[in-house]
Design a protein around this motif. Structure first.
Motif, short mmCIF file in Angstrom:
data_model
loop_
_atom_site.label_atom_id
_atom_site.label_comp_id
_atom_site.label_asym_id
_atom_site.label_seq_id
_atom_site.Cartn_x
_atom_site.Cartn_y
_atom_site.Cartn_z
N GLN A 190 -4.05 4.28 4.66
CA GLN A 190 -4.47 2.97 4.14
C GLN A 190 -5.19 2.14 5.21
OE1 GLN A 190 -4.29 2.39 0.86
NE2 GLN A 190 -3.50 4.49 0.84
N GLY A 191 -5.52 2.80 6.32
CA GLY A 191 -6.35 2.13 7.31
C GLY A 191 -5.62 1.50 8.47
N ILE B 100 0.84 -1.20 1.16
CA ILE B 100 0.42 -0.90 2.54
C ILE B 100 -1.02 -1.35 2.76
CG2 ILE B 100 0.17 0.93 4.27
CD1 ILE B 100 3.07 0.49 3.24
N GLU B 101 -1.88 -1.06 1.80
CA GLU B 101 -3.29 -1.44 1.92
C GLU B 101 -3.43 -2.95 2.10
OE1 GLU B 101 -5.44 -1.33 -1.79
OE2 GLU B 101 -7.25 -0.60 -0.80
N ARG B 102 -2.72 -3.71 1.26
CA ARG B 102 -2.81 -5.17 1.35
C ARG B 102 -2.31 -5.65 2.72
NH1 ARG B 102 -3.19 -9.57 -2.37
NH2 ARG B 102 -4.14 -7.98 -3.69
N LEU B 103 -1.22 -5.06 3.17
CA LEU B 103 -0.66 -5.50 4.45
C LEU B 103 -1.56 -5.13 5.62
CD1 LEU B 103 3.13 -4.80 3.80
CD2 LEU B 103 2.03 -7.04 4.07
N ALA C 12 -1.87 2.31 16.79
CA ALA C 12 -1.27 1.45 17.82
C ALA C 12 -0.42 0.35 17.20
CB ALA C 12 -2.38 0.84 18.68
N ASP C 13 -0.57 0.11 15.91
CA ASP C 13 0.22 -0.92 15.24
C ASP C 13 1.45 -0.35 14.54
OD1 ASP C 13 -1.63 -2.77 16.02
OD2 ASP C 13 -2.73 -2.78 14.12
N ILE C 14 1.71 0.95 14.73
CA ILE C 14 2.84 1.59 14.06
C ILE C 14 3.93 1.89 15.08
CG2 ILE C 14 3.61 3.59 12.73
CD1 ILE C 14 0.68 3.87 11.75
N SER C 15 5.14 1.44 14.78
CA SER C 15 6.31 1.78 15.59
C SER C 15 7.07 2.88 14.86
CB SER C 15 7.19 0.54 15.74
OG SER C 15 8.50 0.90 16.11
N ARG D 208 7.20 11.08 9.66
CA ARG D 208 5.80 11.49 9.64
C ARG D 208 5.12 11.06 8.34
NH1 ARG D 208 2.99 17.36 10.73
NH2 ARG D 208 1.06 16.90 9.62
N GLY D 209 5.85 11.23 7.22
CA GLY D 209 5.29 10.87 5.91
C GLY D 209 4.87 9.40 5.88
N GLU D 210 5.68 8.53 6.43
CA GLU D 210 5.33 7.11 6.41
C GLU D 210 4.18 6.80 7.38
OE1 GLU D 210 9.50 5.11 4.81
OE2 GLU D 210 8.79 4.59 6.82
N ILE D 211 4.13 7.51 8.48
CA ILE D 211 2.99 7.31 9.40
C ILE D 211 1.69 7.74 8.71
CG2 ILE D 211 1.93 8.09 11.57
CD1 ILE D 211 4.84 8.39 12.66
N GLU D 212 1.73 8.89 8.06
CA GLU D 212 0.53 9.37 7.36
C GLU D 212 0.10 8.37 6.28
OE1 GLU D 212 0.68 14.19 7.52
OE2 GLU D 212 2.23 13.23 6.31
#
Lengths: 385, 385
Positions: free
Chosen positions: A89-90, A65-68, A94-97, A80-84
């Protein structure tokens, strides 16, 4: 370029040479994040201005995630877990669907609170939940499409049939939401770009019909389906992605926002699993079937062998010896923990307990599927190079 | 006594009434360890002098192991992890059988080091591993048996066919091991004791033949198969166990050591899962199929719904309303995460998102199968009353 047969795969990728020598005491997924970057750049080259929303569920390792995030990727989150995780990782909210069509209301509320503004839905009640807990959000409606050409086809579980589309778009608008687009999924591991044609024809018809009805759609989510190499030839990622986009543009024209959700296609080839052969046996002296048991199985990382759908490839220290067929199974006391039986696997006849078995292209849908401790086995370990 | 249909199940068990009111923020397995004790005593009453080796894999919660240690239970372990768990709760290593026929050599070595002396095997190479890493140990040979009457039948994965038996017993002896007995498994969830008859006939023939060949067998491991109530009538545990033992004694005579490995039959009825309905939808206005989505699925605790094999029962706050069929699915973005579709489930037509759904008799093969975090969902939580 097309990948050749596995034997011709030369030179040996770094990840394989490292995995041959690494000391481990249990099944271990080795990830090469530089390969994720290469794959991202290749897909980006083919997809052009399409935004890549990485399907986090494919492999949620923080280093990926960090690299991406650093590469400018967007994200497709299932919970929610994946959003968190993405935020940690920064990633920009607004870039999360929030692409799961089945959401807990507390997760919707959380997502809206942290700044996620784009949600998927395929049913009235889901729209009502989003309107109540993330009022005013953008939503896209997921459609069921026929996708029998994928190796891991999607069932009827997700999406609505076309007769419901206009009603759902109108319902979203009436609820104060912003129905901005459509989504679909051709099915995971769709090996050839041309296999997208029928699905795109179908969705394009609905897209144009919805616009003609007055819905100002400007977002097309083409989902995932980008393949990884499991032994059958696939197109190289840039070629594949460019071909898909050409098919999309032919049918949809100049859509303001196109998004794609590669998961497997981005990370599968960036990981190998180090496993061990635990036992080779025959059930009967009258029966030629050879059984090979590994220390990893369906409940500890290889869930996608269910129905023998995803066929992994194996590297052993005895690959120069004569090969023969075997039934391959996992280590647990569960009889369902058999990997390949209907279509046996070819492995060296000299294989024996204690031999290291490297499972290629296992970076997607492995570590996160692993059970917490079924049969007392620890979850799949993960090491990042 | 025979369990009646679910509606007639009165009074409401303590675990259900507690689960109705408990505050949770995610799917939660609630365990009643007093019920484990009741069930243990009932099985013990029926099994007589047969030693109960609890199949730890069914539910490895430390509180269950601790209670069973206090009750004098023995244990069937599948791995080093399970052996360590039993020892941590005070079990005597002499009371632990290492029953997995597919063992890592480092696990065999560990087991022997801590004092485990009884091992299962079904193949030459496994015997050689045991002889090398746990020399002089007692071993029993597992046989494949036909078991088509079980609800979760076992495949050909475990056991050898009868033509290999004498050779394996001799091989064990030649390796310096002590081949003391036989084991088999009738298949998980064998609902009626009389379903054991054919399997027992088959194994008894081999038992007597092996003794006639000069193998001084004194240990018969009858495995598991003890059922739990999932909606279809089963015998009460004491009655069931006594009937099985009567069938065993008729065929085997006075065997010095008999062991049984109940897992599901001991713990399934001692747990309920608190879940939540996330969505109710229809895919099409022309399609009568109702889809109900829960916040728990195949990858987060309900793995045994694979193939719709184990059919759980559900309690909702709307059970007095009219019922109708539905397809039941889990919350993940995985299309394989559908629980019941071929045989739909009957649930209240008024069910809606946010309703609590209690899954009965879910104490076995749930929490330990749960994935570490597939789709970003946390593993099944566990609370002990």
């Amino acid at each position: 370029m097309t990948y050749a047969a596995p034997g011709a795969f030369a030179p040996v990728p770094r990840i394989v040479s490292e995995a041959r020598l690494m000391e481990v005491d249990r099944p271990t997924l080795v990830l090469d994040v530089d390969r994720v970057e290469e794959q991202f750049r290749a897909l980006e080259a083919g997809l052009g201005r399409t935004r890549i929303h990485y399907a986090v569920k494919a492999n949620p390792h923080p280093k990926i995630i960090e690299r991406l995030v650093n590469l400018g990727s967007h994200f497709d989150a299932a919970s929610r877990g994946e959003i968190e995780l993405c935020l940690s990782q920064g990633a920009d909210p607004a870039d999360i669907s929030f692409g799961n069509t089945i959401k807990k209301v507390s997760d919707i509320e959380f997502a809206a609170h942290v700044g996620v503004t784009l949600f998927a839905a395929d049913a009235e009640e889901e729209l009502e939940k989003i309107a109540a807990y993330a009022p005013g959000s953008e939503v896209y409606i997921r459609l069921i499409v026929e996708n029998s050409q994928a190796d891991w086809p999607l069932s009827r579980k997700f999406g609505c049939k076309e007769d419901k589309l206009m009603g759902l778009l109108a319902h979203a608008r009436d609820l104060g939401l912003r129905p901005v687009g459509l989504s679909f999924h051709v099915g995971s591991q769709t090996r050839r770009a041309d296999m997208w044609t029928g699905v795109l024809d179908h969705v394009a018809g609905l897209w144009h019909a919805a616009r003609a009805e007055g819905f100002d759609l400007d977002l097309l989510n083409i989902g995932g389906g980008f393949p990884a190499f499991y032994g059958e030839a696939i197109d190289a990622p840039a070629v594949y992605a460019a071909r898909v986009m050409a098919l999309v543009t032919e049918r949809f024209g100049d859509v303001p926002r196109v998004m794609a959700e590669p998961g497997r296609g981005l990370v599968a080839e960036c990981g190998v699993i180090i496993a061990e052969c635990l036992l080779v046996s025959h059930k009967s002296d009258l029966d030629a079937h050879r059984w090979v048991y590994l220390d990893i199985g369906r409940f500890s990382g290889l869930a996608e062998t269910e129905g023998e759908a995803i066929r992994y490839q194996f590297i052993t220290p005895r690959d120069h010896d004569a090969h023969g067929p075997c039934i391959l199974a996992g280590p647990s006391c569960d009889s369902a923990d058999v990997l390949y039986e209907k279509r046996p696997v070819s492995l060296p006849m000299s294989l024996r307990a204690g031999d290291r078995v490297i499972i290629r292209n296992a970076g997607a849908y492995t570590s996160s599927y692993s059970s917490v401790g079924f049969n007392g086995f620890p979850p799949l370990d993960v090491v990042v190079l």
